[in-house]
Scaffold this active site. Structure first.
Site, PDB file in Angstrom:
ATOM      1  N   THR A 143      36.435  44.230  43.070  1.00 44.45           N
ATOM      2  CA  THR A 143      37.816  43.841  43.340  1.00 44.45           C
ATOM      3  C   THR A 143      38.339  44.568  44.561  1.00 44.45           C
ATOM      4  OG1 THR A 143      38.064  43.779  40.962  1.00 44.45           O
ATOM      5  CG2 THR A 143      40.059  43.571  42.259  1.00 44.45           C
ATOM      6  N   SER A 144      38.105  45.876  44.609  1.00 45.00           N
ATOM      7  CA  SER A 144      38.685  46.644  45.698  1.00 45.00           C
ATOM      8  C   SER A 144      38.101  46.181  47.023  1.00 45.00           C
ATOM      9  CB  SER A 144      38.463  48.141  45.493  1.00 45.00           C
ATOM     10  OG  SER A 144      37.102  48.458  45.624  1.00 45.00           O
ATOM     11  N   ARG A 188      41.761  45.389  32.320  1.00 47.88           N
ATOM     12  CA  ARG A 188      41.445  46.436  31.362  1.00 47.88           C
ATOM     13  C   ARG A 188      41.640  45.877  29.949  1.00 47.88           C
ATOM     14  NH1 ARG A 188      40.082  48.414  35.640  1.00 47.88           N
ATOM     15  NH2 ARG A 188      41.142  50.077  36.748  1.00 47.88           N
ATOM     16  N   GLY A 225      34.583  54.610  43.540  1.00 46.84           N
ATOM     17  CA  GLY A 225      34.135  55.527  44.601  1.00 46.84           C
ATOM     18  C   GLY A 225      32.973  54.955  45.384  1.00 46.84           C
ATOM     19  N   HIS A 249      30.383  47.821  31.288  1.00 53.16           N
ATOM     20  CA  HIS A 249      30.498  48.906  32.263  1.00 53.16           C
ATOM     21  C   HIS A 249      31.225  50.077  31.623  1.00 53.16           C
ATOM     22  CE1 HIS A 249      30.872  44.960  34.310  1.00 53.16           C
ATOM     23  NE2 HIS A 249      29.846  45.435  34.970  1.00 53.16           N
ATOM     24  N   ASP A 262      45.733  55.760  39.087  1.00 47.27           N
ATOM     25  CA  ASP A 262      44.798  54.663  39.346  1.00 47.27           C
ATOM     26  C   ASP A 262      43.947  54.985  40.570  1.00 47.27           C
ATOM     27  OD1 ASP A 262      43.870  51.830  39.031  1.00 47.27           O
ATOM     28  OD2 ASP A 262      44.657  51.758  41.076  1.00 47.27           O
ATOM     29  N   ALA A 263      42.655  54.744  40.453  1.00 49.40           N
ATOM     30  CA  ALA A 263      41.737  55.117  41.527  1.00 49.40           C
ATOM     31  C   ALA A 263      42.036  54.341  42.809  1.00 49.40           C
ATOM     32  CB  ALA A 263      40.294  54.867  41.082  1.00 49.40           C
ATOM     33  N   GLY A 264      42.343  53.051  42.682  1.00 46.39           N
ATOM     34  CA  GLY A 264      42.652  52.237  43.861  1.00 46.39           C
ATOM     35  C   GLY A 264      43.914  52.723  44.558  1.00 46.39           C
ATOM     36  N   GLY A 272      31.996  51.843  45.586  1.00 50.02           N
ATOM     37  CA  GLY A 272      32.391  50.619  46.280  1.00 50.02           C
ATOM     38  C   GLY A 272      33.144  50.938  47.573  1.00 50.02           C
TER      39      GLY A 272
END
Lengths: 577, 577
Positions: free
Chosen positions: A442-443, A541, A400, A217, A554-556, A402
């Site tokens: 995961t999110s 990661r 995003g 990915h 972090d995006a989350g 997800g």
């Protein structure tokens, strides 16, 4: 460039439609994925494989006699939900239990692990096993942290052949474990992939360079190098893999190995053959006997320009399973007697939704929760692209998409719950389940858990109090810590959830109203999300290049802060709550 | 972008090495290509397929039980030589004769047709058949002029299954003809392919556009359109093919059809499945029953972003052959009993070269011919890229590479001939054969013919006179006209060869020495080559967009002019000749 799609949001589902239409001899569709379209063997262990979409022939193309009994198919680059895995497992199992196999990614580990618990509780003995073949994603003394890439195939193949040979669930699991212990892969990438509907690649590699060890990915690898000649790449692959042997092999001379030279997308057959020519020479020079090599596409990433080499170190048992016949849409070997077709009426799940009785106060509160979920959906919608970009810096860029799918599904489920007269607790629980199911990843799993935790303290009888909400958030934090494995400082949403829960609890303890307390906590959340920019990711990661993400939050963490903020807006408008 | 190669000049050979190394269960290498590695069935017709490299799995990936008995493999995008086809045919045949199958391209038609003549003369009854499935390359009333694209596979499959069923050569030929009559394809391209070592694509398509009907080497199609949705492309494909039916089908309702949705390079599995989903719906709506659909890569062009749809209209006989089992590296169907391996000592050709006795004068002249060939090699080397670029305007861009390989091979053969003491005639004849063999393609065939024609009038006994050279050139022109099918004004090398031969004959008739006469003719050649810029191609090009090449001279014409000029230089230095 991915050019051919209709509505990008429908892409994964339409891929599955077309795949099944073209391969009816092998597979049929069930909710959550596909199962074999041939008659079952009573008592045989059902081997299910799965993961996100976008990696064809992984995972659906590997379903057929001698290989998987079914595949659980998530959204693009997002793990399927536990609910999907349970649905496919129920359609595929035939009394011998179920083995769930998948690559080692946080979302897949969460959802498949959860599915194994549910299925086992329901009387279908189920085990879950994560493949960890990618040598670039963690050092040799931490193989359990490695990601799963094209070595998925060797583990799937060995376990499935063992099941076909009549071994029981514990034994099939042992074979999967042994195959994984003896599988090693290394990949390189020359350019990133573009997801359907996106106007730019998920990540890029500088022209003339290649990313060594980059994940499927686009996860960071172990370094960058100039694009080598075909022979040069073969030499890098073989040298690296011969230096990372299974612990029980000391001398490769005289060993036998299955070999997979895998194209990830736009590295074409001809190039793969030129590379394989040198791989075969190098292995012969090292004294390794190659058994049934495979050169082609087995685990891909859309139009990612990249390739990987997998070595599968065989013993007598593994060789028997590696060379056993198989007949799946995208993987065939040897010659087998075709099984009769499955009966037409293979049971497919359906359920009429009902909700528990609720008090008027709780139903009133449910309308507020619904309004909040709608606001969440809007803010996620408006920020989905940005969240994807942030996530792509050190992750797989699916955050995003997800979150968007999760929020949309949650609102839909909540609307239906409202129609059925659900109380606040049930509405939020159903919304959380839908979020986890449709978001995958995961999110998705963590957000499902979080909403369910809050739902449990709200219930359907009482008017929700500030204390109940605060307790629910605290329980959610606890569950996320337990299941997700991250701690404060790991650069995940925990870095926001922990201070949010603490501030909320403190303010509620000082007898502030919910709106004021939530507002204070949301401010904390915003600051905490920004502060994640200074952190280095610790989980999920690749270590060596994780520093790259320093400077980007972090995006989350960011999406959690956005959500606490917009929910505060809803509460403030409704002051009374 | 094709990134993984070593020496681009060795690419096609190294692809073959790697392919064979990875597929020893199916194939073994012989001079010119590959043959099955399983035991022969005495008396069975051997079905050979072939063409240029760069289209994997066409052609080598289609060799195996139930499919081809062997594949003749040319250089990148260049047809193999007649010599290669003969070599593969001799290794593959088992007493039932040989059917040569290939796409309808000028070079392939020339070389395979020539091979069929040679083999038949040598006692191996052989027929050649060109596939013409591409509806975009000529109107429905001129199907014989159409190119062969992914429909190659349906014709190969039907003919091979007929051979496997024990039909004789005439009958297998009839099945191929019938299958071709009932096969139709349409392709689109979104971007061009980059050949190994090239720093730019062979051709480009404007961003956001697609070339409709573009050929697999980038030959012009029938128009340009905006890139559609996946459903839109399916609709274009199905609508176009349902409007171009075999003459014996008037109503499609109730018909059965084999279907191939083919990816040409970088259109990926997932995109193909989304398109196939709609193709299947549309065919069902039209009342067409789909039989054994294939969605994947069958005829490719490196990293060309494109796709094609093929419909194979079945009758009972064709359906039997289409659904018969097959086991080739890249195409498997059903279940068959594996044939035993072939014996180790399959005869492979080798020949000790000898040359006829020659006079001292002829051997002296042979040294001049050798010097001229070396000069030709140098000038082609220096202009190869430019020749490729010119050729790519309306052709497939392989002219530079083909001429380069031909000239190198000619010099090598001439050097060996010199070492063996050959006279001028034999030296030039061997050089011509080597040119045709190694260059492949149309130009290879024609250059081989031209050099052989001149060689015949030179002989090995007399000192070559100006008259003999002029006669040889005239005979060469005549042979090229006969075999190549082009006329003056068609924008081919004939537009240069004709005035060159005429001027040379006139000047020699006026008793000019060879050097002076050749010089005059070379000047004519240069002017004539430039003048081809004003012409529109008449053969070997798709009509509708052939106008695109106006303003650019023909590559074959330019290279002939370059060669006549450099040979004049050699003659002038050697004044005495």
């Amino acid at each position: 460039m991915t050019r051919l799609y209709n509505d990008p949001a429908e892409f994964a589902g339409e891929v599955l439609d077309g795949f099944v239409a073209a391969h009816q001899r092998w597979v049929r569709r069930v909710p959550g994925g596909v199962v074999r379209n041939t008659a079952k063997t009573p008592g045989q262990v059902a081997v299910l494989v799965g993961g996100g979409s976008g990696h064809y022939p992984a995972f659906t193309g590997l379903v057929g006699q001698g290989l998987a009994h079914g595949a659980v198919s998530g959204n693009i680059f997002a793990s399927p939900s536990a609910q999907q895995a349970c649905s496919v497992a129920r359609a595929a199992e035939s009394g011998g239990g179920v083995l769930l196999l998948f690559g080692n990614y946080a979302g897949d580990v969460l959802h498949f692990g959860h599915a194994a618990e549910i299925l086992t509780q329901q009387g279908i003995p189920t085990k879950a096993f994560a493949v960890t073949d990618d040598v670039s994603s963690a050092p040799a003394d931490q193989t359990a942290k490695r990601r799963g890439v094209a070595g998925d195939l060797t583990v799937f193949k060995a376990a499935a052949a063992a099941a076909e040979a009549g071994l029981d669930l514990d034994e099939v699991y042992r074979v999967a474990e042994r195959a994984n212990d003896r599988t090693r892969s290394l990949g390189v990438a020359f350019s990133g992939c573009t997801l359907p509907g996106a106007d730019a690649p998920l990540f890029t590699v500088p022209e003339g360079k290649m990313a060594v060890g980059m994940g499927i990915h686009g996860e960071p690898g172990i370094g960058e190098a100039d694009v080598p000649s075909a022979d040069g790449l073969a030499e890098l692959f073989v040298r690296t893999l011969l230096a990372d042997l299974p612990s029980d092999i000391t001398d490769v001379r005289g060993q036998r190995a299955g070999v997979i030279l895998n194209g990830l997308g736009t590295v074409k057959h001809e190039e793969l053959f030129v590379v394989y020519r040198r791989v075969a020479q190098l292995l012969a020079e090292a004294g390794v006997e190659v058994v049934d090599p495979e050169v082609g596409e087995f685990v891909t990433s859309f139009d990612l320009a990249g390739a990987s080499l997998t070595l599968f170190w065989l013993d007598d048992e593994l060789e028997r399973y590696w060379t056993a016949p198989a007949d799946a849409p995208a993987f065939r070997k040897g010659s087998l007697t075709p099984a009769p077709p499955a009966p037409e009426d293979l049971a497919v799940e359906s359920a009429e939704q009902t909700v528990p009785e609720a008090s008027e106060e709780s139903r009133e509160a449910a309308r507020v929760v619904f309004t909040a979920l709608e606001a969440v959906r809007k803010v996620i919608d408006g920020n989905a692209d940005e969240l994807g970009r942030i996530d792509a810096v050190a992750g797989d860029g699916d955050h995003g998409i997800g979150m968007q799918r999760g929020a949309v599904a949650a609102v839909d489920a909540a609307r239906e719950a409202l129609r059925l007269g659900a109380g606040a607790g049930t509405l939020l629980a159903l919304a959380g389940d839908a979020w986890a199911d449709k978001a995958g990843g995961t999110s998705g799993a963590l957000w499902g858990l979080l909403l369910r935790s809050i739902a449990n303290t709200l219930g359907d009888k009482e008017k929700p109090t500030a204390a109940a909400v605060s307790e629910g958030v605290a329980a959610g934090l606890e569950n996320v810590l337990r299941v997700g494995g991250a701690r404060v400082g790991d650069k995940t949403l925990v870095d926001v959830l922990a201070p949010f829960a603490e501030t909320l609890a403190t303010a509620v303890g000082e007898s502030r109203g919910l709106t004021e307390a939530w507002g204070r906590a949301a401010e904390q959340a915003d600051a905490a999300a920004k502060a994640t920019a200074d952190l280095v990711p610790k989980i999920g990661r690749a270590r060596p290049l994780a520093e790259k993400s320093v400077g980007t939050p972090d995006a989350g963490a960011v999406s959690l802060a956005l959500i606490t903020d917009v929910v505060h807006g809803v509460l403030a408008e409704r002051k009374g709550v």
